[in-house]
Design an enzyme around this catalytic site. Structure first.
Site, PDB file in Angstrom:
ATOM      1  N   GLY A  84     -45.948 -16.204   5.573  1.00  0.00           N
ATOM      2  CA  GLY A  84     -44.747 -16.004   4.765  1.00  0.00           C
ATOM      3  C   GLY A  84     -44.945 -15.653   3.299  1.00  0.00           C
ATOM      4  O   GLY A  84     -44.111 -14.988   2.703  1.00  0.00           O
ATOM      5  N   GLU A  89     -46.483 -20.801  -1.786  1.00  0.00           N
ATOM      6  CA  GLU A  89     -45.743 -20.892  -0.524  1.00  0.00           C
ATOM      7  C   GLU A  89     -44.464 -20.072  -0.625  1.00  0.00           C
ATOM      8  O   GLU A  89     -43.890 -19.940  -1.717  1.00  0.00           O
ATOM      9  CB  GLU A  89     -45.380 -22.355  -0.240  1.00  0.00           C
ATOM     10  N   ASP A  90     -44.016 -19.545   0.493  1.00  0.00           N
ATOM     11  CA  ASP A  90     -42.767 -18.792   0.495  1.00  0.00           C
ATOM     12  C   ASP A  90     -41.572 -19.721   0.293  1.00  0.00           C
ATOM     13  O   ASP A  90     -40.709 -19.477  -0.532  1.00  0.00           O
ATOM     14  CB  ASP A  90     -42.614 -17.965   1.789  1.00  0.00           C
ATOM     15  N   ASP A 120     -39.160 -26.459   3.012  1.00  0.00           N
ATOM     16  CA  ASP A 120     -37.976 -26.858   3.747  1.00  0.00           C
ATOM     17  C   ASP A 120     -38.031 -28.379   3.939  1.00  0.00           C
ATOM     18  O   ASP A 120     -37.690 -29.119   3.026  1.00  0.00           O
ATOM     19  CB  ASP A 120     -38.024 -26.073   5.081  1.00  0.00           C
ATOM     20  N   LYS A 149     -35.817 -25.363  -0.846  1.00  0.00           N
ATOM     21  CA  LYS A 149     -34.605 -25.839  -0.171  1.00  0.00           C
ATOM     22  C   LYS A 149     -34.684 -27.357  -0.188  1.00  0.00           C
ATOM     23  O   LYS A 149     -35.238 -27.957   0.733  1.00  0.00           O
ATOM     24  CB  LYS A 149     -34.702 -25.381   1.294  1.00  0.00           C
ATOM     25  N   PHE A 178     -30.543 -20.668   6.339  1.00  0.00           N
ATOM     26  CA  PHE A 178     -31.700 -19.946   6.852  1.00  0.00           C
ATOM     27  C   PHE A 178     -31.756 -18.583   6.178  1.00  0.00           C
ATOM     28  O   PHE A 178     -30.776 -17.848   6.141  1.00  0.00           O
ATOM     29  CB  PHE A 178     -31.647 -19.788   8.373  1.00  0.00           C
ATOM     30  N   VAL A 179     -32.916 -18.249   5.613  1.00  0.00           N
ATOM     31  CA  VAL A 179     -33.054 -16.993   4.883  1.00  0.00           C
ATOM     32  C   VAL A 179     -34.187 -16.147   5.463  1.00  0.00           C
ATOM     33  O   VAL A 179     -35.083 -16.672   6.131  1.00  0.00           O
ATOM     34  CB  VAL A 179     -33.324 -17.246   3.381  1.00  0.00           C
ATOM     35  N   ASP A 235     -39.565 -14.564   7.634  1.00  0.00           N
ATOM     36  CA  ASP A 235     -39.175 -13.964   8.914  1.00  0.00           C
ATOM     37  C   ASP A 235     -38.133 -14.763   9.666  1.00  0.00           C
ATOM     38  O   ASP A 235     -37.922 -15.951   9.422  1.00  0.00           O
ATOM     39  CB  ASP A 235     -40.399 -13.856   9.813  1.00  0.00           C
ATOM     40  N   ARG A 256     -39.690  -9.522   7.735  1.00  0.00           N
ATOM     41  CA  ARG A 256     -40.575  -9.765   6.592  1.00  0.00           C
ATOM     42  C   ARG A 256     -40.618  -8.584   5.626  1.00  0.00           C
ATOM     43  O   ARG A 256     -40.912  -8.740   4.451  1.00  0.00           O
ATOM     44  CB  ARG A 256     -42.012 -10.040   7.068  1.00  0.00           C
TER      45      ARG A 256
HETATM   46  P1  IMP Z   1     -41.569 -27.150   6.109  1.00  0.00           P
HETATM   47  O1  IMP Z   1     -42.881 -27.638   6.674  1.00  0.00           O
HETATM   48  O2  IMP Z   1     -40.383 -27.709   6.843  1.00  0.00           O
HETATM   49  O3  IMP Z   1     -41.449 -27.328   4.622  1.00  0.00           O
HETATM   50  O4  IMP Z   1     -41.483 -25.629   6.488  1.00  0.00           O
HETATM   51  C1  IMP Z   1     -42.045 -24.676   5.753  1.00  0.00           C
HETATM   52  C2  IMP Z   1     -42.185 -23.403   6.550  1.00  0.00           C
HETATM   53  O5  IMP Z   1     -41.085 -23.167   7.446  1.00  0.00           O
HETATM   54  C3  IMP Z   1     -42.150 -22.255   5.586  1.00  0.00           C
HETATM   55  O6  IMP Z   1     -43.444 -21.974   5.111  1.00  0.00           O
HETATM   56  C4  IMP Z   1     -41.552 -21.141   6.389  1.00  0.00           C
HETATM   57  O7  IMP Z   1     -42.565 -20.439   7.070  1.00  0.00           O
HETATM   58  C5  IMP Z   1     -40.639 -21.821   7.384  1.00  0.00           C
HETATM   59  N1  IMP Z   1     -39.215 -21.779   6.934  1.00  0.00           N
HETATM   60  C6  IMP Z   1     -38.487 -22.815   6.471  1.00  0.00           C
HETATM   61  N2  IMP Z   1     -37.228 -22.418   6.152  1.00  0.00           N
HETATM   62  C7  IMP Z   1     -37.175 -21.088   6.417  1.00  0.00           C
HETATM   63  C8  IMP Z   1     -36.129 -20.099   6.282  1.00  0.00           C
HETATM   64  O8  IMP Z   1     -34.986 -20.349   5.845  1.00  0.00           O
HETATM   65  N3  IMP Z   1     -36.465 -18.824   6.648  1.00  0.00           N
HETATM   66  C9  IMP Z   1     -37.697 -18.475   7.130  1.00  0.00           C
HETATM   67  N4  IMP Z   1     -38.694 -19.377   7.263  1.00  0.00           N
HETATM   68  C10 IMP Z   1     -38.431 -20.671   6.927  1.00  0.00           C
HETATM   69 MG    MG Z   2     -44.733 -20.329   5.360  1.00  0.00          MG
END
Ligand code: IMP
Ligand code: MG
Length: 181
Positions: free
Chosen positions: A49, A103-104, A107, A135, A156-157, A163, A169
């Site tokens: 990402g 990081e992108d 979440d 987020k 969700f983005v 992606d 992407r």
């Molecule tokens: P986390 O471990 O829940 O913080 O998730 C992080 C990963 O989930 C990110 O690096 C993204 O690859 C993916 N992700 C979380 N939210 C989104 C979204 O809204 N769109 C696309 N990918 C997301």
């Molecule tokens: Mg990621």
């Protein structure tokens, strides 16, 4: 910005423009250049990402710095700890280095929360996290986020490297899921 995009029957609407993204990334690059001048920092971008964010940020960075890319793989652990996150491709010694994770989006925080201890174990001089999107609402695991381009609501983005099921992407702007509005 073009209007609605449909991917696998889901509708996405424009959210953050290319210009806004470019401006925020330039501001972040300026800030990082100030904070890390003379420190020869090592950026570690987490694939997939963050590839576009990393490229856009790195070319705006006016100080000496290195960049490396890793992928995080999640395995079902044999112990009761559950999932273990491992880095694929971390080929640079981070001991005594000033490290900035790219990081992108953050979440729940689960991925970074489980991965960060592996990095701290190697005793970097410092370890900070820079994200394109934060987020905070769905956060379940504590992650220290030091640099944020955009704080967004729990939507969700996609686009600019992010992606939906592998696609989207290559979109230059950031879109959000319409039914989430
Ligand atoms: P986390 O471990 O829940 O913080 O998730 C992080 C990963 O989930 C990110 O690096 C993204 O690859 C993916 N992700 C979380 N939210 C989104 C979204 O809204 N769109 C696309 N990918 C997301
Ligand atoms: Mg990621």
């Amino acid at each position: 910005m073009s209007s609605t995009i449909t991917l696998q029957d889901k509708e996405f609407v424009p959210f953050i423009s290319e210009q806004e993204i470019t401006e925020k990334i330039k501001t972040l690059a300026t800030q990082l250049a100030k904070d890390y001048d003379g420190k020869k920092p090592l950026f570690i971008a987490i694939l997939n990402g963050s590839f576009m964010f990393a490229a856009a940020l790195f070319k705006e960075l006016a100080i000496e710095a290195e960049i490396s890319f890793i992928k995080l793989a999640s395995y079902k652990g044999t112990k009761s700890t559950g999932h273990v996150i491992t880095a694929i491709g971390l080929d640079t010694d981070i001991t005594d280095r000033h490290v900035i994770i790219l990081e992108d989006i953050i979440d729940t925080g689960k991925t970074l929360h489980s991965f960060l201890p592996q990095l701290y174990n190697q005793h970097p001089a410092s370890l900070k996290i820079a994200v394109l999107l934060d987020k905070p609402e769905p956060r379940k695991f504590d992650v220290p986020v030091h640099y944020v381009c955009f704080t967004i609501p729990n939507k969700f983005v996609l686009g600019f490297g992010l992606d939906f099921d592998g696609f989207g992407r290559n979109i230059k702007e950031i879109y959000k899921l319409k039914e989430d509005e």
